[in-house]
Scaffold this active site. Sequence first.
Site, short mmCIF file in Angstrom:
data_model
loop_
_atom_site.label_atom_id
_atom_site.label_comp_id
_atom_site.label_asym_id
_atom_site.label_seq_id
_atom_site.Cartn_x
_atom_site.Cartn_y
_atom_site.Cartn_z
N SER A 55 0.86 -1.17 0.00
CA SER A 55 0.00 0.00 0.00
C SER A 55 0.90 1.23 0.00
CB SER A 55 -0.95 -0.03 1.21
OG SER A 55 -1.86 1.04 1.17
N HIS A 89 -2.58 -1.46 -3.21
CA HIS A 89 -3.72 -0.56 -2.97
C HIS A 89 -3.51 0.72 -3.76
CE1 HIS A 89 -4.51 -2.52 1.24
NE2 HIS A 89 -4.91 -3.28 0.24
N ASP A 115 -4.73 -5.00 5.87
CA ASP A 115 -5.02 -5.95 4.80
C ASP A 115 -3.87 -6.95 4.66
OD1 ASP A 115 -6.55 -7.04 2.83
OD2 ASP A 115 -6.04 -5.57 1.30
#
Length: 341
Positions: free
Chosen positions: A145, A172, A265
């Site tokens: 991310s 992400h 996540d």
Amino acid sequence: MTEPLRLGVLVDCEAKLALLKTAVGQTGQKIEYCALVPSVNDTAGSNTPVLCLDQLDRIRDLDAWLVDIIHAEDDTQQAPGAAILNALLSSSLPVLLNDSSEMGDSPSDKVAWVNRVKTRLQRLLGEVNLQANPAAHEVWVLAASTGGPTALCEFLGELEPNLGLGFLYAQHIEEGYSPALMSMITRAGPYPPVTAGQGSVIQPNAITIVDPARRVQVLENSTLIVHDEPWGGCYQPSIDQLVANLARTHKNRCGMIVFSGMGEDGSASCRFIKQQGGQVWVQAPENCVVDSMPCAVLETECVDLTAEPAELARALNRRLKTKANSIEEQAADESPAIHRI
């Protein structure tokens, strides 16, 4: 992106043909040839040609057949259709046998039936692509991310070529940034980037970029289905969904590396990887731009290795070399001894 399938469609009535054309069109495939087979159904007045057995050899440039015909061995009028079906099944092209008898009469039944056909066509596309592109035996997810792209570049810069792994890159990111990621990966190391397309193969020595806007499903044969729906939850793409899927399909032939990122996540799905005997590695938190994701995974106590991105790459180089040497030694031990006289 993968090329659409060139399909031959064989049915015994026009109503089936119309429904199958809908399903084929919605999956982005192409019908190159369609025909009716001789049957108890009246084909008089149809605009679709009737196929005879001696015509099959003249039908070229197809990837697969999609067939939906009634087959009754005790009905002599079905004999021509049965003969054509047997000829197709003995040919080199894949044949997808469909059964319209399972379809109900209501509009919702017809929609559900078309959706099932679409799913089978998506799987067929992967099978056809496998004939031209060998799939990676072992697949690792590269999860990231905020701060992840920089860490990934450092990792790829130290990764040796031709390790034989297939990589899925789950970053992400907002939709539309995939071209920038592909350009970055191309410059970073020896593993070319490809986009996750419908029916595409997870190839060895390549990085497949996971679509952030549409859910991607990994099949047991290392091919992909890209669904016309978003990922569930608040992350796009969902690393947890992707990794849990991969753990189910590839068991101990998979792993994940969690780079810099915000959120949690990947922390739930890493347990599935460990349960199946796979590897879980994370970027050292002190080396991250944002350490939330690596720290969340570390808290699960499922992590096998923590290091800076360059060292993670060197560890993967060593791991694959050791595994390759072990396989060679095992093969040598199993080979029959040569006795010289």
